[in-house]
Motif scaffolding. Structure first.
Motif, PDB file in Angstrom:
ATOM      1  N   GLY A 142       1.029  -0.968  -0.168  1.00  0.00           N
ATOM      2  CA  GLY A 142       0.258  -0.224   0.039  1.00  0.00           C
ATOM      3  C   GLY A 142       0.222   1.121  -0.121  1.00  0.00           C
ATOM      4  N   ARG A 143       2.306   1.279   0.614  1.00  0.00           N
ATOM      5  CA  ARG A 143       3.054   2.346  -0.042  1.00  0.00           C
ATOM      6  C   ARG A 143       3.471   2.643  -0.288  1.00  0.00           C
ATOM      7  NH1 ARG A 143       3.353   0.576   5.166  1.00  0.00           N
ATOM      8  NH2 ARG A 143       4.190   1.830   7.084  1.00  0.00           N
ATOM      9  N   ILE A 144       3.621   1.236  -1.978  1.00  0.00           N
ATOM     10  CA  ILE A 144       3.818   1.761  -3.289  1.00  0.00           C
ATOM     11  C   ILE A 144       2.484   2.271  -4.399  1.00  0.00           C
ATOM     12  CG2 ILE A 144       4.755   0.525  -5.361  1.00  0.00           C
ATOM     13  CD1 ILE A 144       6.987   1.227  -2.837  1.00  0.00           C
ATOM     14  N   SER A 151      -4.897   4.679 -14.441  1.00  0.00           N
ATOM     15  CA  SER A 151      -3.995   5.826 -15.484  1.00  0.00           C
ATOM     16  C   SER A 151      -2.652   6.533 -15.042  1.00  0.00           C
ATOM     17  CB  SER A 151      -5.779   6.713 -16.114  1.00  0.00           C
ATOM     18  OG  SER A 151      -6.041   7.022 -15.201  1.00  0.00           O
ATOM     19  N   ALA A 152      -3.540   7.076 -13.107  1.00  0.00           N
ATOM     20  CA  ALA A 152      -2.122   7.837 -13.577  1.00  0.00           C
ATOM     21  C   ALA A 152      -1.795   6.856 -11.569  1.00  0.00           C
ATOM     22  CB  ALA A 152      -2.694   9.196 -12.797  1.00  0.00           C
ATOM     23  N   GLU A 153      -0.371   7.615 -11.757  1.00  0.00           N
ATOM     24  CA  GLU A 153       0.277   6.501 -10.415  1.00  0.00           C
ATOM     25  C   GLU A 153      -0.767   7.461  -8.903  1.00  0.00           C
ATOM     26  OE1 GLU A 153       5.245   5.965  -7.966  1.00  0.00           O
ATOM     27  OE2 GLU A 153       4.118   7.618  -9.981  1.00  0.00           O
ATOM     28  N   ARG A 154      -0.715   5.937  -8.033  1.00  0.00           N
ATOM     29  CA  ARG A 154      -2.087   6.727  -6.735  1.00  0.00           C
ATOM     30  C   ARG A 154      -0.848   7.473  -6.104  1.00  0.00           C
ATOM     31  NH1 ARG A 154      -5.612   2.717  -5.622  1.00  0.00           N
ATOM     32  NH2 ARG A 154      -5.398   1.105  -6.837  1.00  0.00           N
ATOM     33  N   PRO A 155      -1.653   8.092  -5.050  1.00  0.00           N
ATOM     34  CA  PRO A 155      -0.698   9.388  -4.174  1.00  0.00           C
ATOM     35  C   PRO A 155      -0.249   8.121  -3.279  1.00  0.00           C
ATOM     36  CG  PRO A 155      -3.005   9.741  -3.903  1.00  0.00           C
ATOM     37  CD  PRO A 155      -3.297   8.554  -5.195  1.00  0.00           C
ATOM     38  N   GLU A 156       0.660   9.494  -2.237  1.00  0.00           N
ATOM     39  CA  GLU A 156       1.293   8.534  -1.267  1.00  0.00           C
ATOM     40  C   GLU A 156       0.777   8.910   0.083  1.00  0.00           C
ATOM     41  OE1 GLU A 156       5.760   8.373   0.722  1.00  0.00           O
ATOM     42  OE2 GLU A 156       5.297   9.547  -1.122  1.00  0.00           O
ATOM     43  N   LEU A 157       0.409   7.666   0.719  1.00  0.00           N
ATOM     44  CA  LEU A 157      -0.058   7.989   2.259  1.00  0.00           C
ATOM     45  C   LEU A 157       0.978   7.777   3.313  1.00  0.00           C
ATOM     46  CD1 LEU A 157      -2.819   4.878   1.339  1.00  0.00           C
ATOM     47  CD2 LEU A 157      -3.616   7.717   0.952  1.00  0.00           C
ATOM     48  N   TYR A 209      15.872 -12.853 -10.802  1.00  0.00           N
ATOM     49  CA  TYR A 209      15.211 -13.870 -11.057  1.00  0.00           C
ATOM     50  C   TYR A 209      13.507 -13.165 -12.003  1.00  0.00           C
ATOM     51  CZ  TYR A 209      16.628 -17.732  -8.343  1.00  0.00           C
ATOM     52  OH  TYR A 209      18.114 -18.292  -7.437  1.00  0.00           O
ATOM     53  N   ALA A 210      13.829 -12.097 -12.492  1.00  0.00           N
ATOM     54  CA  ALA A 210      13.047 -11.155 -13.044  1.00  0.00           C
ATOM     55  C   ALA A 210      13.444 -10.871 -13.870  1.00  0.00           C
ATOM     56  CB  ALA A 210      12.657 -10.339 -12.447  1.00  0.00           C
ATOM     57  N   ARG A 211      12.466 -10.849 -15.082  1.00  0.00           N
ATOM     58  CA  ARG A 211      13.099 -10.770 -16.949  1.00  0.00           C
ATOM     59  C   ARG A 211      12.297  -9.409 -17.319  1.00  0.00           C
ATOM     60  NH1 ARG A 211      16.691 -12.997 -15.384  1.00  0.00           N
ATOM     61  NH2 ARG A 211      18.121 -14.798 -15.980  1.00  0.00           N
ATOM     62  N   VAL A 212      13.327  -8.148 -17.263  1.00  0.00           N
ATOM     63  CA  VAL A 212      12.445  -7.374 -18.040  1.00  0.00           C
ATOM     64  C   VAL A 212      11.761  -7.285 -18.694  1.00  0.00           C
ATOM     65  CG1 VAL A 212      12.643  -4.505 -18.511  1.00  0.00           C
ATOM     66  CG2 VAL A 212      14.230  -5.726 -16.689  1.00  0.00           C
ATOM     67  N   GLY A 213      11.237  -7.805 -19.944  1.00  0.00           N
ATOM     68  CA  GLY A 213      11.072  -8.230 -20.811  1.00  0.00           C
ATOM     69  C   GLY A 213       9.438  -9.063 -20.192  1.00  0.00           C
ATOM     70  N   ALA A 214       9.933  -9.550 -19.616  1.00  0.00           N
ATOM     71  CA  ALA A 214       8.365  -9.899 -19.222  1.00  0.00           C
ATOM     72  C   ALA A 214       7.650  -9.562 -18.203  1.00  0.00           C
ATOM     73  CB  ALA A 214       8.585 -11.134 -18.335  1.00  0.00           C
ATOM     74  N   MET A 215       8.042  -8.422 -17.549  1.00  0.00           N
ATOM     75  CA  MET A 215       7.396  -7.696 -16.763  1.00  0.00           C
ATOM     76  C   MET A 215       7.002  -6.719 -17.979  1.00  0.00           C
ATOM     77  SD  MET A 215      10.452  -6.998 -13.394  1.00  0.00           S
ATOM     78  CE  MET A 215       8.940  -6.179 -12.765  1.00  0.00           C
ATOM     79  N   MET A 216       7.633  -6.079 -18.602  1.00  0.00           N
ATOM     80  CA  MET A 216       7.535  -4.836 -19.850  1.00  0.00           C
ATOM     81  C   MET A 216       5.914  -5.932 -20.403  1.00  0.00           C
ATOM     82  SD  MET A 216      10.609  -3.043 -20.722  1.00  0.00           S
ATOM     83  CE  MET A 216       9.634  -1.670 -22.019  1.00  0.00           C
ATOM     84  N   SER A 217       5.626  -6.811 -20.408  1.00  0.00           N
ATOM     85  CA  SER A 217       4.418  -7.475 -21.583  1.00  0.00           C
ATOM     86  C   SER A 217       3.460  -7.536 -20.470  1.00  0.00           C
ATOM     87  CB  SER A 217       4.966  -8.687 -22.014  1.00  0.00           C
ATOM     88  OG  SER A 217       5.345  -9.730 -20.576  1.00  0.00           O
ATOM     89  N   LYS A 218       3.366  -6.854 -18.928  1.00  0.00           N
ATOM     90  CA  LYS A 218       2.834  -7.437 -18.967  1.00  0.00           C
ATOM     91  C   LYS A 218       0.995  -6.086 -18.617  1.00  0.00           C
ATOM     92  CE  LYS A 218       3.687 -10.358 -15.528  1.00  0.00           C
ATOM     93  NZ  LYS A 218       3.750 -11.962 -14.810  1.00  0.00           N
ATOM     94  N   GLU A 219       0.206  -6.228 -19.393  1.00  0.00           N
ATOM     95  CA  GLU A 219      -0.783  -5.875 -19.262  1.00  0.00           C
ATOM     96  C   GLU A 219      -1.309  -4.377 -18.961  1.00  0.00           C
ATOM     97  OE1 GLU A 219      -5.794  -5.096 -21.241  1.00  0.00           O
ATOM     98  OE2 GLU A 219      -5.020  -7.177 -19.508  1.00  0.00           O
ATOM     99  N   SER A 220      -0.958  -4.770 -17.944  1.00  0.00           N
ATOM    100  CA  SER A 220      -0.761  -3.057 -16.747  1.00  0.00           C
ATOM    101  C   SER A 220       0.434  -2.202 -16.482  1.00  0.00           C
ATOM    102  CB  SER A 220      -0.842  -3.106 -15.071  1.00  0.00           C
ATOM    103  OG  SER A 220       0.564  -4.139 -14.655  1.00  0.00           O
ATOM    104  N   VAL A 221       1.539  -2.918 -17.341  1.00  0.00           N
ATOM    105  CA  VAL A 221       2.774  -2.062 -17.741  1.00  0.00           C
ATOM    106  C   VAL A 221       2.710  -1.426 -19.150  1.00  0.00           C
ATOM    107  CG1 VAL A 221       5.026  -1.900 -17.753  1.00  0.00           C
ATOM    108  CG2 VAL A 221       4.285  -3.308 -16.502  1.00  0.00           C
ATOM    109  N   PHE A 233       9.584   3.778 -11.692  1.00  0.00           N
ATOM    110  CA  PHE A 233       9.954   2.488 -11.683  1.00  0.00           C
ATOM    111  C   PHE A 233       9.456   1.796 -10.086  1.00  0.00           C
ATOM    112  CE2 PHE A 233      13.179   0.423  -8.779  1.00  0.00           C
ATOM    113  CZ  PHE A 233      13.650  -0.716  -9.622  1.00  0.00           C
ATOM    114  N   THR A 234       9.297   2.978  -9.547  1.00  0.00           N
ATOM    115  CA  THR A 234       8.379   2.225  -8.174  1.00  0.00           C
ATOM    116  C   THR A 234       7.069   1.565  -8.104  1.00  0.00           C
ATOM    117  OG1 THR A 234       8.491   4.154  -6.975  1.00  0.00           O
ATOM    118  CG2 THR A 234       7.054   3.226  -5.795  1.00  0.00           C
ATOM    119  N   GLU A 235       6.178   1.740  -9.559  1.00  0.00           N
ATOM    120  CA  GLU A 235       5.025   1.259  -9.585  1.00  0.00           C
ATOM    121  C   GLU A 235       5.514  -0.119 -10.507  1.00  0.00           C
ATOM    122  OE1 GLU A 235       1.363   3.931 -10.379  1.00  0.00           O
ATOM    123  OE2 GLU A 235       3.192   4.644 -11.739  1.00  0.00           O
TER     124      GLU A 235
END
Length: 406
Positions: A142-144, A151-157, A209-221, A233-235
């Motif tokens: 929830g901090r992230i 459509s936009a980054e959540r406000p920081e709490l 263990y994370a692959r940037v290509g796979a992370m960028m292919s996510k629909e949310s990204v 980068f945080t999101e």
């Protein structure tokens, strides 16, 4: 051994009573009795304890627990969008050991809202079918802020707001899950393990263990990268945080299933991949349910006043009840299937009644409102909502305080 005939009233998971007959051995102290509780593949067992009073046999029962293939139940009700592995069907069979399943809730507000209700309902179906639900509060994530569907980054709490939100959401989950289950649920906070993990630890044990290509292919990204706002980068790392949560729960709590809305598919599969790569283990599953939409394709869950909160301190049971009472005919049957625990045969009967010339308008909506208000606010909340509804009819002389309405 001599068998005795006996009868008992069993209160099923929908709050309805059934009279059943069974045989018991003389001097027996308890017996486990199967009976039908409705739904695909679900059979209920009542644990019945016997004792004597005034020389007569007395029978008391504990809450009935349903067992069966929860995947079939969810499919029949339109509550499955995707599953990561078809083996989940056999893993959830009645003759297999119960599984532990979790759903995450980020503390972005001091109360859960209608958008979270499907997650609670699916958790409850797992619970009714004999599995062990885990609700994970995102005190760390929830901090992230989850970028999925945003459509936009959540406000920081700030920390105080986060703590207030965590407490409020925990109270709501405890109230709902304990009211309709057997207290076998667990509520955890992912801040309990994230607070001790440094950035270097995270990069060493997870990042490699994370692959940037796979992370960028996510629909949310992809959606955010194509927008004017872009993505921080945080999101971008959020999917790894949620994925590592699944790994921690899999490893330390025996949780093998993560559920979430269809917009959570990328985050869920990030978890199953980390479990496979880091732990080199199989048996981790993901299940998503469709987002709650109206028949016109718009999102269901907002009113003119804003979100439909589940906490009675933010939205009265009366207003909650009224929101579902005004659902259009084109949506009400689908919502009865997805949002209530009514037997499918009963829902089919309601659908047929709606087509009859003698149908009383809004009868189906009233049933939907009653079932959901009872689920979220209990019988007391439903009674309060019905009282307010009747009192506000023209010509009624029932007196109400303003707090009941608001």
């Amino acid at each position: 051994m001599v068998s005795l005939a006996a009868r008992a009233l069993i209160c099923c998971n929908r709050g309805l009573s059934s009279s059943i007959s069974f045989n018991l051995r003389r001097n027996a102290t308890s017996v486990r009795v199967p009976f039908c509780d409705g739904g695909v593949g679900c059979i209920s067992f009542a644990s019945i304890r016997l004792h004597s009073a005034a020389g007569e046999n007395q029978v008391t029962t504990t809450r009935a627990r349903s067992v069966g293939n929860v995947v079939e139940v969810l499919e029949e009700r339109g509550l499955i969008e995707s599953i990561t592995n078809d083996n989940l069907r056999s893993a959830c069979a009645a003759d297999h050991p119960p599984l532990r399943v979790y759903c995450g809730f980020d503390p972005t507000a001091e109360s859960l809202h209608l958008g979270n209700l499907l997650g609670i309902i699916v958790l409850s179906w797992f619970q009714k079918c004999g599995h062990k639900p885990v609700a994970l509060i995102g005190g760390a994530t929830g901090r992230i802020g989850d970028p999925s569907g945003k459509s936009a980054e959540r406000p920081e709490l700030d920390v105080d707001t986060l703590e207030k939100n965590v407490n409020g959401i925990t109270d709501t989950l405890k109230t709902i899950l304990s009211r309709h289950g057997d207290d076998s649920f667990v509520i955890l906070n992912n801040y309990d393990w994230w607070k001790d993990i440094t950035l270097l630890d995270f990069l060493k044990h997870v990042g490699r263990y994370a692959r940037v290509g796979a992370m960028m292919s996510k629909e949310s990204v992809r959606k955010r990268l194509d927008s004017e706002q872009g993505m921080s980068f945080t999101e971008f790392t959020y999917q790894l945080l949620q994925g590592y949560d699944f790994l921690i729960l899999f490893q330390n709590q025996g949780v093998s299933i993560q559920i979430g809305g269809s917009d959570q598919w990328g985050n869920i599969t990030a978890g199953t991949e980390l479990i496979r790569k880091i732990l080199q283990a199989e048996g981790a599953y993901g299940l998503t349910f469709p987002l709650l939409l109206k028949s016109d394709g718009t999102k269901f869950g907002k009113s003119e006043d804003g979100a439909i909160w589940l906490s009675p301190t933010l939205l009265s049971p009366y207003k909650f009840y009224q929101y579902f009472f005004t659902v259009p005919d084109s949506d009400v049957v689908r919502f009865l299937k997805r949002l209530t625990f009514l037997d499918m045969k009963e829902i089919d009967e309601i659908e047929q009644q709606m087509k009859a010339p003698t149908y009383l308008p809004n009868s189906a909506q009233r049933r939907l409102a009653e079932e959901l208000t009872r689920f979220v606010h209990g019988q007391e909340g439903l009674d309060e909502a019905v009282k307010a509804t009747e009192a506000l009819k023209p010509g009624s002389d029932t007196k109400l305080d303003w707090e009941t309405i608001e």
